[in-house]
Design an enzyme around this catalytic site. Sequence first.
Site, PDB file in Angstrom:
ATOM      1  N   GLU A  22       0.802  -1.233   0.000  1.00  0.00           N
ATOM      2  CA  GLU A  22       0.000   0.000   0.000  1.00  0.00           C
ATOM      3  C   GLU A  22       0.826   1.270   0.000  1.00  0.00           C
ATOM      4  O   GLU A  22       0.573   2.184   0.789  1.00  0.00           O
ATOM      5  CB  GLU A  22      -0.979  -0.026   1.183  1.00  0.00           C
ATOM      6  CG  GLU A  22      -1.908  -1.231   1.135  1.00  0.00           C
ATOM      7  CD  GLU A  22      -2.767  -1.399   2.389  1.00  0.00           C
ATOM      8  OE1 GLU A  22      -2.634  -0.590   3.325  1.00  0.00           O
ATOM      9  OE2 GLU A  22      -3.548  -2.351   2.426  1.00  0.00           O
ATOM     10  N   GLU A  72      -6.299 -10.444  -1.325  1.00  0.00           N
ATOM     11  CA  GLU A  72      -7.094 -10.212  -0.114  1.00  0.00           C
ATOM     12  C   GLU A  72      -8.577 -10.162  -0.478  1.00  0.00           C
ATOM     13  O   GLU A  72      -9.310  -9.256  -0.065  1.00  0.00           O
ATOM     14  CB  GLU A  72      -6.659  -8.903   0.562  1.00  0.00           C
ATOM     15  CG  GLU A  72      -5.176  -8.846   0.869  1.00  0.00           C
ATOM     16  CD  GLU A  72      -4.753  -7.640   1.699  1.00  0.00           C
ATOM     17  OE1 GLU A  72      -5.621  -6.919   2.223  1.00  0.00           O
ATOM     18  OE2 GLU A  72      -3.526  -7.426   1.819  1.00  0.00           O
TER      19      GLU A  72
HETATM   20  O1  9MR Z   1      -7.484  -8.019   8.501  1.00  0.00           O
HETATM   21  C1  9MR Z   1      -6.549  -7.212   9.180  1.00  0.00           C
HETATM   22  C2  9MR Z   1      -7.147  -6.709  10.465  1.00  0.00           C
HETATM   23  O2  9MR Z   1      -7.346  -7.780  11.362  1.00  0.00           O
HETATM   24  C3  9MR Z   1      -6.243  -5.673  11.100  1.00  0.00           C
HETATM   25  O3  9MR Z   1      -6.905  -5.090  12.213  1.00  0.00           O
HETATM   26  C4  9MR Z   1      -5.913  -4.597  10.081  1.00  0.00           C
HETATM   27  C5  9MR Z   1      -4.982  -3.590  10.687  1.00  0.00           C
HETATM   28  O4  9MR Z   1      -4.424  -2.782   9.741  1.00  0.00           O
HETATM   29  O5  9MR Z   1      -5.318  -5.180   8.933  1.00  0.00           O
HETATM   30  C6  9MR Z   1      -6.185  -6.051   8.285  1.00  0.00           C
HETATM   31  O6  9MR Z   1      -5.593  -6.537   7.100  1.00  0.00           O
HETATM   32  C7  9MR Z   1      -5.296  -5.568   6.113  1.00  0.00           C
HETATM   33  C8  9MR Z   1      -4.068  -6.030   5.382  1.00  0.00           C
HETATM   34  O7  9MR Z   1      -3.028  -6.268   6.275  1.00  0.00           O
HETATM   35  C9  9MR Z   1      -3.638  -5.019   4.319  1.00  0.00           C
HETATM   36  N1  9MR Z   1      -4.718  -4.698   3.425  1.00  0.00           N
HETATM   37  C10 9MR Z   1      -5.990  -4.341   4.050  1.00  0.00           C
HETATM   38  C11 9MR Z   1      -6.394  -5.417   5.058  1.00  0.00           C
HETATM   39  C12 9MR Z   1      -7.751  -5.100   5.655  1.00  0.00           C
HETATM   40  O8  9MR Z   1      -7.704  -3.957   6.439  1.00  0.00           O
END
Ligand code: 9MR
Length: 387
Positions: free
Chosen positions: A173, A286
Amino acid sequence: MALQQQRRRFLRLAGASVGMSAYASTLGIQCSAVAGSDSLQPAERRRPALKEVYKEHFLIGMAGDLPGNYSQQELALVKEHFNVVTPENCMKPGPVHPSENIWRFERCDALVKWCLDNNMAVHGHTLVWHAQTSDWFFRDGDKSVVVQRMKDHITTLVGRYKGKVRSWDVVNEAISDGGHSQTAQTENLRNSSWLKAVGPEFITLAFKFAHQADPDAKLYYNDYGIEAGPKHASAMVLLRRLIKEGAPIHAVGIQGHWSTRGIPYAALDRAIAAFASLGLKVGITELDVTIGGASGGQFGPRRFANLPPPSPEDLKTQADAYARLFAIFVKHNQVVERVTFWGLSDRRTWRFGQHPLIFDANNQPKPAYWAIVDVLLNSNRDLPAPR
Ligand code: 9MR
């Protein structure tokens, strides 16, 4: 579901079973005899393993910090359908490396061991990110100090799992959400601590460090929204620069956090081809498709957490959306190497309350699961024409 509609679906499934047996046998899947019957329910149809259905096409993954507090039923569901796992949180810089001299490998080690014990690959997530990264990386250091910290972080983590983690999201990102003029295409990088401390070369450096630590690992740039619009244009500019600078990049991750209200199918189709034209593979990294709600990247809108249960029509709309997406992935199966769902079920999802996944909160397959299966096993399934 209206009775008429339900009956049509049953009949379609019954018809499917006849046509699919030849194809299924080439996949090594045993088809149960599914006779055309008014009482036929999807639940009574033999439930093929997604990883088997798609084994000639791409890997099928899920995200979760396994085995952790997952129930035996959930772990069995993972083993049944998936052949690659992404740690949802435990390998991120914040959790795994909270301060310079402290590493917390317990959950990562347990995940990697569980996956290897169960014949599943691991996709590492994520080495360099603006979020879930502790401040110590940037504190009291000039550029060379911050680069050294990044190098130590990547070298230690990738090195520890060398030969065990097949691929990594090296940088996550990095492109900003704010659009830019289509005529003045730029990388439009997010103004993160990494960019401020190191400059745009932080991305190239991260790839080089990861490659040095495990030359066999496939290395991804991963982002959301890069399939369409100005962010896609920025991604192309960025990727061209990385390749020119000699970054050992192998693949692009299109995250795929979508909503049934607006999936850019045509743009996605073009974007996969565009990334391939740079010599890169593509992962759908994802994937989740909410019923209504917003599309987006990280930090989902919690205001949707109390949405009512989905109606049969909603579930059908979602199933059609998943089918259209998988038809695109199959079309590009020479390029798409992996499709990973972000979570396991509508209980194990960051978008809880928006019912985004293909197994419900009780681990039962939803219409979306059958729609994805039918993309390959039932070519008679009527898909809406691409927009
Ligand atoms: O699914 C993840 C969630 O449990 C966490 O709280 C969050 C914190 O940033 O990250 C989520 O996963 C993310 C991923 O690492 C990067 N792309 C977006 C995902 C959804 O937020």
